[in-house]
Design an enzyme around this catalytic site. Structure first.
Site, PDB file in Angstrom:
ATOM      1  N   TRP A 298       0.832  -1.203   0.000  1.00 40.18           N
ATOM      2  CA  TRP A 298       0.000   0.000   0.000  1.00 40.18           C
ATOM      3  C   TRP A 298       0.863   1.248   0.000  1.00 40.18           C
ATOM      4  O   TRP A 298       0.516   2.255  -0.652  1.00 40.18           O
ATOM      5  CB  TRP A 298      -0.991  -0.026   1.164  1.00 40.18           C
ATOM      6  CG  TRP A 298      -1.752  -1.328   1.170  1.00 40.18           C
ATOM      7  CD1 TRP A 298      -1.712  -2.305   2.130  1.00 40.18           C
ATOM      8  CD2 TRP A 298      -2.609  -1.836   0.123  1.00 40.18           C
ATOM      9  NE1 TRP A 298      -2.495  -3.370   1.740  1.00 40.18           N
ATOM     10  CE2 TRP A 298      -3.051  -3.118   0.525  1.00 40.18           C
ATOM     11  CE3 TRP A 298      -3.039  -1.327  -1.098  1.00 40.18           C
ATOM     12  CZ2 TRP A 298      -3.904  -3.899  -0.252  1.00 40.18           C
ATOM     13  CZ3 TRP A 298      -3.887  -2.103  -1.886  1.00 40.18           C
ATOM     14  CH2 TRP A 298      -4.316  -3.379  -1.460  1.00 40.18           C
TER      15      TRP A 298
ATOM     16  N   ASP B 117      -0.764   6.974   6.606  1.00 42.60           N
ATOM     17  CA  ASP B 117      -1.852   6.041   6.296  1.00 42.60           C
ATOM     18  C   ASP B 117      -1.927   5.051   7.448  1.00 42.60           C
ATOM     19  O   ASP B 117      -1.039   4.214   7.607  1.00 42.60           O
ATOM     20  CB  ASP B 117      -1.555   5.339   4.967  1.00 42.60           C
ATOM     21  CG  ASP B 117      -2.563   4.239   4.628  1.00 42.60           C
ATOM     22  OD1 ASP B 117      -3.493   3.992   5.428  1.00 42.60           O
ATOM     23  OD2 ASP B 117      -2.410   3.618   3.559  1.00 42.60           O
TER      24      ASP B 117
ATOM     25  N   LYS C 114     -11.184  -1.753   8.859  1.00 42.00           N
ATOM     26  CA  LYS C 114     -10.390  -2.573   9.765  1.00 42.00           C
ATOM     27  C   LYS C 114     -10.916  -2.413  11.191  1.00 42.00           C
ATOM     28  O   LYS C 114     -11.778  -3.150  11.618  1.00 42.00           O
ATOM     29  CB  LYS C 114      -8.916  -2.189   9.686  1.00 42.00           C
ATOM     30  CG  LYS C 114      -8.354  -2.114   8.278  1.00 42.00           C
ATOM     31  CD  LYS C 114      -8.114  -3.491   7.656  1.00 42.00           C
ATOM     32  CE  LYS C 114      -7.081  -3.466   6.569  1.00 42.00           C
ATOM     33  NZ  LYS C 114      -7.544  -3.239   5.212  1.00 42.00           N
TER      34      LYS C 114
END
Length: 355
Positions: free
Chosen positions: A104, A171, A195
């Site tokens: 990511w 992030d 999440k």
């Protein structure tokens, strides 16, 4: 009665049972209005109150003041990969520093390169992302520094954050609200909600207001954080249901001791599983010890001939979502806030049963 599943899915993932019950009720009848949450106007006072509280609770949990704004946006963290450079990178000779610690992080780098110059100041890509780079400096020549706090696929986590001489962007998609951090160290925090925060379909952005509007760039409307702030996160129709379910999840967190208590529970779960991996010769971790994630434990068998036995055993025990990411293989146990330690114990018992 459903048989109990032990849900180790990496995201979308386990959420508190109470959140499922309350959000299911709201789909049938929201606030006793005789209408479903799914069919009311996002401008109705009942939903505006949800959005206001969903924004306020983030600042309470993070201990941030009025110099920060909270947004709930669509597009996932993947859209923020683009919105970050649009909002922070100078139009003339813009330059940003990125830390490359996984899939990511590398996706964020790819998007930023379309907007300006990107220097990758540290990377563990050549070693298959098995550790977090530590020795790097970030000076004031950069418009911002971007890092990824937890690497879901590889099971690595930043245990501390560097002091940089520029804006700090992170992030936190896969470990947000899971451990105590000085959130005021960051100028921008963003996270896909799927999440620890809620279901898929909404993304949290926390931004320090005074950093905006300094790039000299003409930003497309939807990509402009300032516009979303001015419209109180309602520039266009927000993802109503995921925002509500995220609010319920954060209320559950706040009512159960906040982030500090969640961290204690998460450390206990991670210790239980890592201790078993370390003491059981049939299993080994994917990454170096010092960078092990409390959220995602990526591990593998040392003897592939035991694979069928282990797979059959964990499936029989009601364990779900244990397969590793397709790019890495092996296994991944995600230990998000809502996963009870009892589920980890079930997994450990299964690991001990393989001979």
């Amino acid at each position: 009665e459903m048989s109990k599943k032990h849900n180790f899915s990496a995201g979308p993932c386990i959420l508190p049972q109470e959140v499922f019950e309350k959000s299911a009720q709201a789909i049938l009848d929201f606030n006793g209005m005789g209408l479903s949450l799914l069919e009311i106007s996002h401008r109705s006072k009942d939903f505006v109150a949800v959005m206001d509280e969903a924004r306020a609770i983030v600042k309470r949990l993070m201990n941030l003041g009025d110099d920060y704004e909270v947004l709930y946006l669509a597009g996932g963290a993947s859209l923020q990969f683009l919105m970050v450079p649009f909002n922070l990178m100078k139009a003339e000779n813009g330059k940003a520093a990125y830390l490359d610690t996984g899939t990511w992080a590398s996706g964020a780098i790819k998007e930023a390169k379309k907007i300006g110059t990107v220097d990758v100041v540290g990377s563990s890509r050549a070693e298959n992302y098995s550790f977090i780079p530590k020795d790097y400096k970030v000076g004031s020549e950069y418009d911002y520094f971007h890092c990824t706090s937890n690497n879901t696929i590889y099971g690595t986590q930043m245990k501390n954050f560097p002091d940089v001489d520029t804006l700090m962007v992170c992030d936190m998609s896969s470990d947000i609200f899971s451990r105590v951090i000085d959130f005021s160290k960051f100028d921008v925090i963003y996270a896909g909600a799927q999440k620890n925060m809620g279901p898929a379909g909404v993304t949290l952005v926390v931004v320090k207001k005074d950093i905006l509007g300094k790039t000299g760039r003409d930003i497309p409307s939807y990509l402009d954080w300032s516009l979303h702030i001015a419209k109180e996160s309602m520039f266009n129709t927000p993802p109503v249901f995921p925002v509500y379910a995220s609010l319920l999840t954060l209320q559950h967190l706040e009512n159960n001791g906040g982030i500090a208590e969640a961290e204690k529970r998460n450390e206990a779960k991670a210790k239980l599983l890592y201790d078993e991996i370390d003491s059981n010769p049939l299993f080994e971790c994917f990454c170096v010890k010092e960078d092990r994630s409390l959220m995602n434990v990526s591990f593998k068998l040392t003897d592939e001939s035991k694979k069928e036995e282990f797979d059959n055993a964990w499936k029989a025990a009601g364990i779900s979502g244990l397969n590793g990411h397709r790019s890495l293989g092996g296994y991944r146990a995600s230990l998000y806030n809502a996963l009870p330690i009892e589920s980890v114990q079930v997994l450990v018992d299964v690991m001990r049963s393989v001979k």
